[in-house]
Write a protein that holds these residues in place. Sequence first.
Motif, PDB file in Angstrom:
ATOM      1  N   CYS A  23       0.778  -1.238   0.000  1.00  0.00           N
ATOM      2  CA  CYS A  23       0.000   0.000   0.000  1.00  0.00           C
ATOM      3  C   CYS A  23       0.816   1.299   0.000  1.00  0.00           C
ATOM      4  N   LEU A  24       2.086   1.252   0.379  1.00  0.00           N
ATOM      5  CA  LEU A  24       2.870   2.478   0.482  1.00  0.00           C
ATOM      6  C   LEU A  24       3.844   2.591  -0.681  1.00  0.00           C
ATOM      7  N   LYS A  25       3.919   3.791  -1.242  1.00  0.00           N
ATOM      8  CA  LYS A  25       4.813   4.033  -2.378  1.00  0.00           C
ATOM      9  C   LYS A  25       5.794   5.158  -2.017  1.00  0.00           C
ATOM     10  N   ILE A  26       7.034   4.990  -2.455  1.00  0.00           N
ATOM     11  CA  ILE A  26       8.057   6.008  -2.249  1.00  0.00           C
ATOM     12  C   ILE A  26       8.666   6.402  -3.582  1.00  0.00           C
ATOM     13  N   ARG A  27       9.325   7.549  -3.600  1.00  0.00           N
ATOM     14  CA  ARG A  27      10.045   7.980  -4.787  1.00  0.00           C
ATOM     15  C   ARG A  27      11.522   7.641  -4.614  1.00  0.00           C
ATOM     16  N   THR A  28      12.087   6.898  -5.532  1.00  0.00           N
ATOM     17  CA  THR A  28      13.503   6.544  -5.466  1.00  0.00           C
ATOM     18  C   THR A  28      14.364   7.745  -5.833  1.00  0.00           C
ATOM     19  N   LYS A  29      15.679   7.634  -5.595  1.00  0.00           N
ATOM     20  CA  LYS A  29      16.593   8.712  -5.968  1.00  0.00           C
ATOM     21  C   LYS A  29      16.618   8.916  -7.477  1.00  0.00           C
ATOM     22  N   ALA A  30      16.238   7.868  -8.225  1.00  0.00           N
ATOM     23  CA  ALA A  30      16.171   7.985  -9.680  1.00  0.00           C
ATOM     24  C   ALA A  30      14.867   8.618 -10.155  1.00  0.00           C
ATOM     25  N   GLY A  31      13.917   8.807  -9.206  1.00  0.00           N
ATOM     26  CA  GLY A  31      12.673   9.485  -9.552  1.00  0.00           C
ATOM     27  C   GLY A  31      11.478   8.587  -9.804  1.00  0.00           C
ATOM     28  N   SER A  32      11.643   7.283  -9.760  1.00  0.00           N
ATOM     29  CA  SER A  32      10.522   6.376 -10.007  1.00  0.00           C
ATOM     30  C   SER A  32       9.735   6.119  -8.717  1.00  0.00           C
ATOM     31  N   ILE A  33       8.444   5.782  -8.860  1.00  0.00           N
ATOM     32  CA  ILE A  33       7.577   5.479  -7.720  1.00  0.00           C
ATOM     33  C   ILE A  33       7.496   3.965  -7.569  1.00  0.00           C
ATOM     34  N   VAL A  34       7.914   3.468  -6.383  1.00  0.00           N
ATOM     35  CA  VAL A  34       7.964   2.017  -6.144  1.00  0.00           C
ATOM     36  C   VAL A  34       7.394   1.710  -4.766  1.00  0.00           C
ATOM     37  N   PRO A  35       7.008   0.446  -4.513  1.00  0.00           N
ATOM     38  CA  PRO A  35       6.541   0.061  -3.180  1.00  0.00           C
ATOM     39  C   PRO A  35       7.634   0.233  -2.128  1.00  0.00           C
ATOM     40  N   LEU A  36       7.221   0.511  -0.904  1.00  0.00           N
ATOM     41  CA  LEU A  36       8.158   0.650   0.203  1.00  0.00           C
ATOM     42  C   LEU A  36       8.567  -0.739   0.687  1.00  0.00           C
ATOM     43  N   HIS A 112      -0.532   8.743   0.671  1.00  0.00           N
ATOM     44  CA  HIS A 112      -1.978   8.853   0.532  1.00  0.00           C
ATOM     45  C   HIS A 112      -2.410   8.811  -0.938  1.00  0.00           C
ATOM     46  N   GLU A 113      -1.715   9.546  -1.783  1.00  0.00           N
ATOM     47  CA  GLU A 113      -2.091   9.603  -3.197  1.00  0.00           C
ATOM     48  C   GLU A 113      -1.977   8.247  -3.875  1.00  0.00           C
ATOM     49  N   ASN A 114      -1.030   7.424  -3.442  1.00  0.00           N
ATOM     50  CA  ASN A 114      -0.791   6.141  -4.097  1.00  0.00           C
ATOM     51  C   ASN A 114      -1.312   4.947  -3.306  1.00  0.00           C
ATOM     52  N   CYS A 115      -2.074   5.218  -2.252  1.00  0.00           N
ATOM     53  CA  CYS A 115      -2.591   4.140  -1.420  1.00  0.00           C
ATOM     54  C   CYS A 115      -3.600   3.286  -2.193  1.00  0.00           C
ATOM     55  N   HIS A 116      -3.625   2.007  -1.895  1.00  0.00           N
ATOM     56  CA  HIS A 116      -4.566   1.093  -2.559  1.00  0.00           C
ATOM     57  C   HIS A 116      -6.001   1.517  -2.233  1.00  0.00           C
ATOM     58  N   PRO A 117      -6.891   1.553  -3.224  1.00  0.00           N
ATOM     59  CA  PRO A 117      -8.273   1.996  -2.993  1.00  0.00           C
ATOM     60  C   PRO A 117      -8.996   1.223  -1.897  1.00  0.00           C
ATOM     61  N   LEU A 118      -8.602  -0.029  -1.695  1.00  0.00           N
ATOM     62  CA  LEU A 118      -9.270  -0.855  -0.690  1.00  0.00           C
ATOM     63  C   LEU A 118      -9.107  -0.295   0.717  1.00  0.00           C
TER      64      LEU A 118
END
Length: 505
Positions: A23-36, A112-118
């Motif tokens: 459910c949690l997403k972070i931004r990597t140093k390369a700029g991509s959004i990935v799971p925590l 919050h923006e990338n949280c799973h809708p469930l």
Amino acid sequence: MDESERVIRQRLKDDFIHYADKCLKIRTKAGSIVPLELNEAQLYIHKRVEEQRAKTGKVRAIVLKGRQQGCSTYIEGRFYWRVTHTRGVRAFILTHEDDATANLFEIANRYHENCHPLVKPSTNAANAKELHFDKLDSGYKVGTAGNKAVGRSSTVQFFHGSEVGFWPNAQQHAAGIIQAIPDEDGTEIFKESTANGVGNYFHQEWQDAEAGLSEYIAIFVPWYWQPEYRKEVPHNFRLDTEESAYREAYDLDLSQMVWRRAKIVELKDPLLFKQEYPATAAEAFQVSGVDPYIPAGLVMEARKAEKPEVYGEKRLGVDPARFGTDRTSITFRQGRIVHWIRSYTKKNTMEVAGIVRMAIKEVGADQCAIDVGGLGAGVYDRLLELVPEGECEIVQVNSGESPIDALKYVNKRAEMWGEMKEWLEAQPASIPDSDELQADLTQIRYSYDSNNALKMEKKEDMKKRGFRSPDMADSLGLTFAKPLKRKRVIPKQIHAAPLYSDVGY
């Protein structure tokens, strides 16, 4: 909601590691959004605080770490998880500067923006410093410590103090918002920071937690747990003597040593590297320009050494304290091994005497040396009554008394520290693997008098500099205080079951 969905939601609510990945997403140093995916440092922090929560019902943690190790990312994720699964609660994050405030809120907002809708809750307020989840009546806010009154009127159950060592108004915030957090089950307080010198609020809080004097647990995260803190090894790379000892002490690979060397060159100060990227808690608080009497590398070598053969006299050293912030510390040393050091707080004379009497029986001590300054005189007198003649030699030690070697040392305390250092230098020597003991051994200053005799810094002068009394080290020193006068009459065996102690190693 069907049964399968209920099971999924329940696991997400109960298991943070699973929740973070799903459910949690972070931004990597390369700029991509990935799971925590929690790294080693984050997993360690999580393990420690979950153990505390299971034991006490709440979380109170002081976290000392290096730069960019993911501590804040973990705490923001944890708080988002708790707040979005609990009704009527608030999380508050207090940082040291506006940019840091914005950065931490950006992390929370991204969750919050990338949280799973469930499991994503609805909001009726979302701005640059606040998220409010209307149906849960729960919320998430951030503030900056530059404002003395920030957060004082808030009702908060989850508090994150970020880079506390750099707060400009730390004492006011400690007396305000932190004190207002209810002392109830389910509440959580994190105070985390890199080191920023000694004597400040964060340093004092860390020392109290490390010594077991507060309800907070001390969590240290070394720099070398970060997998990205590595550089490619040049074909002509060679370690110098200091680097070789450092690598061996912490079991590092060459790529980590290349990174370390490059970072020291970048910072232009080895002590600054230790503060920003510490390998031990004691290292983080080293003071520039201070040459410790016992080098940190020598202590680390003894911490990591394989235990040598067990032989020799069984000695106890007792450094008593009554109430206040000092600890009563007891050390059990036998030959080249310190088997354990135990520390106690807020014990009176009779309680300390009883604890020492039990320790004498437990280990079959040949000698028990007691510092008779202050509370110690009463402990010594009581032990003479409690311990039958011939069972254990009870000796009194006054740190200001004349040393055996008056040409080399100013007084008995200097002699004990001198003997202790020589014992560590004569490897192998084995001591408990404890950051707290390392801090006690490596933060005392020394000097020489006009006759070139060694003189150790007084405890009260250490406290003026912002350091606690080195009670554990002093108790170890007491095991070197006096030669044994007679052999034991009554042999005893060492029992496996430890005594109760507030802090034990």
